[in-house]
Design a protein around this motif. Structure first.
Motif, short mmCIF file in Angstrom:
data_model
loop_
_atom_site.label_atom_id
_atom_site.label_comp_id
_atom_site.label_asym_id
_atom_site.label_seq_id
_atom_site.Cartn_x
_atom_site.Cartn_y
_atom_site.Cartn_z
N ILE A 196 3.52 26.88 -1.49
CA ILE A 196 2.05 26.95 -1.57
C ILE A 196 1.47 25.55 -1.60
N TRP A 197 2.04 24.66 -2.40
CA TRP A 197 1.52 23.29 -2.50
C TRP A 197 1.65 22.54 -1.18
N ARG A 198 2.72 22.85 -0.45
CA ARG A 198 2.97 22.16 0.81
C ARG A 198 2.15 22.76 1.95
N ASP A 199 2.03 24.07 2.00
CA ASP A 199 1.47 24.74 3.17
C ASP A 199 -0.02 25.05 3.07
N GLN A 200 -0.53 25.11 1.85
CA GLN A 200 -1.94 25.48 1.68
C GLN A 200 -2.83 24.24 1.63
N TRP A 201 -3.99 24.33 2.21
CA TRP A 201 -4.98 23.27 2.04
C TRP A 201 -5.71 23.41 0.71
N ALA A 202 -5.69 24.57 0.13
CA ALA A 202 -6.32 24.81 -1.17
C ALA A 202 -5.96 26.22 -1.62
N THR A 203 -6.07 26.47 -2.92
CA THR A 203 -5.92 27.83 -3.45
C THR A 203 -7.17 28.29 -4.19
N VAL A 204 -8.21 27.44 -4.16
CA VAL A 204 -9.49 27.80 -4.77
C VAL A 204 -10.61 27.27 -3.88
N ASP A 205 -11.82 27.75 -4.12
CA ASP A 205 -12.98 27.11 -3.51
C ASP A 205 -14.06 26.92 -4.56
N PHE A 206 -15.21 26.39 -4.15
CA PHE A 206 -16.26 26.01 -5.07
C PHE A 206 -17.60 26.49 -4.54
N THR A 207 -18.58 26.48 -5.39
CA THR A 207 -19.93 26.90 -5.01
C THR A 207 -20.88 25.71 -5.08
N GLY A 208 -21.65 25.52 -4.00
CA GLY A 208 -22.69 24.51 -3.98
C GLY A 208 -24.05 25.17 -4.05
N TYR A 209 -24.95 24.60 -4.83
CA TYR A 209 -26.29 25.16 -5.05
C TYR A 209 -27.33 24.22 -4.42
N PHE A 210 -28.09 24.76 -3.47
CA PHE A 210 -29.11 23.99 -2.77
C PHE A 210 -30.48 24.49 -3.21
N ARG A 211 -31.42 23.56 -3.42
CA ARG A 211 -32.74 23.93 -3.92
C ARG A 211 -33.82 23.30 -3.05
N GLY A 212 -34.79 24.13 -2.70
CA GLY A 212 -35.92 23.65 -1.92
C GLY A 212 -37.05 23.16 -2.81
N PRO A 213 -38.11 22.61 -2.22
CA PRO A 213 -39.21 22.04 -3.01
C PRO A 213 -39.95 23.07 -3.86
N THR A 214 -39.89 24.34 -3.49
CA THR A 214 -40.57 25.37 -4.28
C THR A 214 -39.70 25.95 -5.39
N GLY A 215 -38.43 25.48 -5.49
CA GLY A 215 -37.50 26.02 -6.46
C GLY A 215 -36.59 27.09 -5.90
N ASP A 258 -29.28 17.67 2.35
CA ASP A 258 -29.56 16.76 1.24
C ASP A 258 -30.26 17.45 0.07
N SER A 259 -30.32 18.78 0.08
CA SER A 259 -30.93 19.50 -1.04
C SER A 259 -29.87 20.05 -2.00
N LEU A 260 -28.61 19.57 -1.90
CA LEU A 260 -27.55 19.99 -2.81
C LEU A 260 -27.83 19.46 -4.22
N VAL A 261 -27.94 20.35 -5.19
CA VAL A 261 -28.28 19.94 -6.56
C VAL A 261 -27.26 20.39 -7.61
N GLY A 262 -26.44 21.40 -7.30
CA GLY A 262 -25.54 21.94 -8.31
C GLY A 262 -24.15 22.21 -7.78
N HIS A 263 -23.18 22.30 -8.69
CA HIS A 263 -21.78 22.52 -8.34
C HIS A 263 -21.14 23.40 -9.41
N SER A 264 -20.24 24.29 -8.99
CA SER A 264 -19.47 25.07 -9.96
C SER A 264 -18.18 25.54 -9.30
N SER A 265 -17.30 26.11 -10.12
CA SER A 265 -16.10 26.77 -9.59
C SER A 265 -16.51 27.91 -8.67
N GLY A 266 -15.62 28.25 -7.76
CA GLY A 266 -15.84 29.40 -6.90
C GLY A 266 -14.79 30.45 -7.14
N ARG A 267 -14.06 30.80 -6.09
CA ARG A 267 -13.06 31.87 -6.18
C ARG A 267 -11.65 31.29 -6.27
#
Length: 554
Positions: A196-215, A258-267
């Motif tokens: 898995i460590w050798r063959d996989q590019w990742a075993t998890v992903d993440f969530t990015g939170y984008f926010r516009g000017p109105t919230g 360029d509206s990326l404001v937040g980050h968290s774990s994904g799946r």
């Protein structure tokens, strides 16, 4: 202000750009590091071998072609050598069993043993039907314990690669001592982890939170590689101008990159087959072998009941012996230098007076910050209105001019939602320090990199090492301490086997720099305590005491 260069590109453009970036990634620094490390590894093993027998195919969502290590670091794969295992051919009963594997003394038992000597034993790995194994590759951990003395030391396990293992356990205290051996992972389970460590590019992903000017917000998938986020329409990528590292997010449906404001774990991805899951199941993982050696008695030597720590004060650059220390009465005794115990708040305050301590990295070093905050009432936390689990955190004693900082490293980071602006790279933080004899830097790296191939961690190490070298060059009196990763998880997302590899890379990357190491691996694998990614207070106290032994060696 954090500098991020933001791009929006198609996947084809991204792949070409990423390949070019990896080829050009800080070559002078990488080559310099690799030339030093090559001296240390010229006689060690070979690089990642292929499996003798491929494991059954599983539901692997990531592409099969892993990101290669940067050229200047290609030799580091020698450090990741592990004996080849042919697998079990799909027969779980053919894998190594903790119930049937046995060990015995190498020589006839003695009435008593000499303090400062060694106990040697032979371990025979067997499968679930009791048949001796003909190959190595199992991950065993051996300990010598003194329960009544609250004593313990890790033993050395030498894989003879024929199904037998030599256990070497130092006798460092007088009194009763008991051998304990655990099978952390069978060789077949290690084969799964390595694949898995050798063959996989990742075993998890993440969530990015984008926010516009109105919230208004939109969420997307983010990761270390643009091919992992599953979007063909285009991708946002972010280049950290301090570290040179890249981060990728799927393009939001309507909002700009360029509206990326937040980050968290994904799946957490499903990357194992049912058979592989059985090899990594709890009933065969981290299990104690049946007792093979009765308790032994260690006699005093010249009225001494302990092997004494060396007289030399603790300082950076001292080579670490194996083992690096042991516990007695729940106190860690270093075998590399004269470690001290800081048992009162006043002793800690006297040591830290006039110092600014910068702790950077994962939550295991945040435990050090929390221990000092909770142990020393004079250290007052300052509310920086930050997200607690990622920081930054600060505590101060203005009377004694003590400042304690902690903040997490930047992505990849498994965490609750946190502001992107708060995720500073370690390289950036180090570059902003003037340094000097009153500056202490503690780095804890690795725990969040076990879900990616080693190339991702090596790229991180290249930048951090260069930043540490620059800091020590401009202010040699700065104390830099590297906390190695500790024992804990036992899964495909974070395993002790992964941690061993990460620690090998950590030591190799900083081997020629004047830094100190806190061997958290040994400090968390010496006592008869359950493994935990976040060790208990006894372990943390001893880790912090060893740090303070370098801050105040006399």
């Amino acid at each position: 202000m954090r500098v991020l260069v933001t791009y929006q590109m198609s996947n084809k453009q991204l792949q070409a750009s990423t390949d070019l970036f990896i080829r050009q990634f800080k070559w002078p620094r990488i080559v310099a590091v690799a030339s030093v490390i090559a001296i240390c590894i010229s006689c060690i093993g070979v690089s990642w071998p292929d499996r003798a027998v491929p494991l059954p195919p599983g539901p692997r969502p990531a592409p099969k072609s892993p990101g290669s290590l940067p050229q200047g670091f290609s030799g580091l794969t020698h450090l990741l050598h592990w004996p080849l295992t042919p697998g079990d051919g799909g027969d779980l009963l053919a894998s190594t069993s903790p119930q049937t594997s046995t060990y015995h003394l190498r020589s006839p038992a003695q009435t008593s043993y000499t303090l400062g000597g060694y106990l040697e034993a032979i371990l025979i790995a067997r499968d679930h039907q009791g048949r001796p194994k003909a190959h190595g590759g199992d991950l065993f951990r051996a300990q010598l314990l003194g329960p009544d003395l609250k004593a313990g030391v890790p033993g050395d396990v030498t894989d003879l690669e024929n199904g037998t293992y030599l256990l070497t356990l130092p006798l460092l205290w007088a009194g009763q001592a008991q051998v304990q051996v655990r099978l952390i992972h069978s060789s077949e389970a290690v084969g799964v982890l390595r694949g898995i460590w050798r063959d996989q590019w990742a075993t998890v992903d993440f969530t990015g939170y984008f926010r516009g000017p109105t919230g208004y917000e939109e969420t997307v998938t983010c990761n270390v590689n643009p091919l992992l986020i599953g979007e063909e329409e285009g991708t946002c990528y972010y280049r950290d101008e301090d570290s040179g590292e890249l981060w990728f997010c799927a393009r939001p449906p309507t909002l700009p990159c360029d509206s990326l404001v937040g980050h968290s774990s994904g799946r957490y991805w499903n990357v194992t087959t049912p058979h592989e899951e059985a090899l990594l199941a709890r009933n065969v993982t981290n299990k104690t072998l049946p007792q093979g050696i009765p308790p032994v008695w260690v006699a005093q030597e010249n009225n001494r009941s302990l092997v004494l720590s060396p007289a030399q004060p603790c300082r950076p650059g001292i080579p670490a012996p194996r083992p690096s220390g042991f516990y007695h009465q729940n106190v860690w005794h270093s075998l590399s230098c004269s470690s001290r115990s800081f048992s009162t708040a006043d002793s800690i305050l006297r040591c830290l007076a006039g110092h600014v301590v910068h702790m950077m990295g994962d939550s295991t070093v945040r435990q050090w910050w929390e221990y000092l905050r909770d142990t020393v009432p004079a250290l007052k936390p300052v509310d920086l209105h930050a997200t607690y689990h990622t920081g930054p955190l600060m505590a101060v004693d203005t009377t004694r001019a003590i400042v304690l900082h902690w903040r997490t490293h930047s992505w990849p980071l498994r965490s609750l939602r946190t502001p992107v602006a708060a995720l500073h790279s370690v390289v950036r933080e180090l570059g902003g320090l003037a340094g000097g004899p009153h500056t202490v830097v503690v780095l804890s790296l690795g725990a969040h990199f076990t879900t990616f191939p080693p190339s991702i961690f090596v790229q991180r190490l290249a930048g951090v090492r260069a930043a540490v070298a620059a800091l020590l060059a401009r202010e040699p009196g700065t104390l830099v301490v590297i906390k190695l990763a500790n024992t804990g998880y036992k899964s495909v997302y974070g395993s002790d086997w992964f941690t061993l590899q990460v620690n090998r890379l950590l030591r190799a990357a900083f081997v020629d720099l004047r830094v100190a190491f806190v061997d958290a691996w040994e400090m968390t694998s010496s006592l008869a305590l359950p493994d935990s990614i976040h060790p208990g207070r006894c372990i943390v106290r001893n880790e912090v005491d060893f740090l303070l032994s370098h801050v105040c060696p006399t």
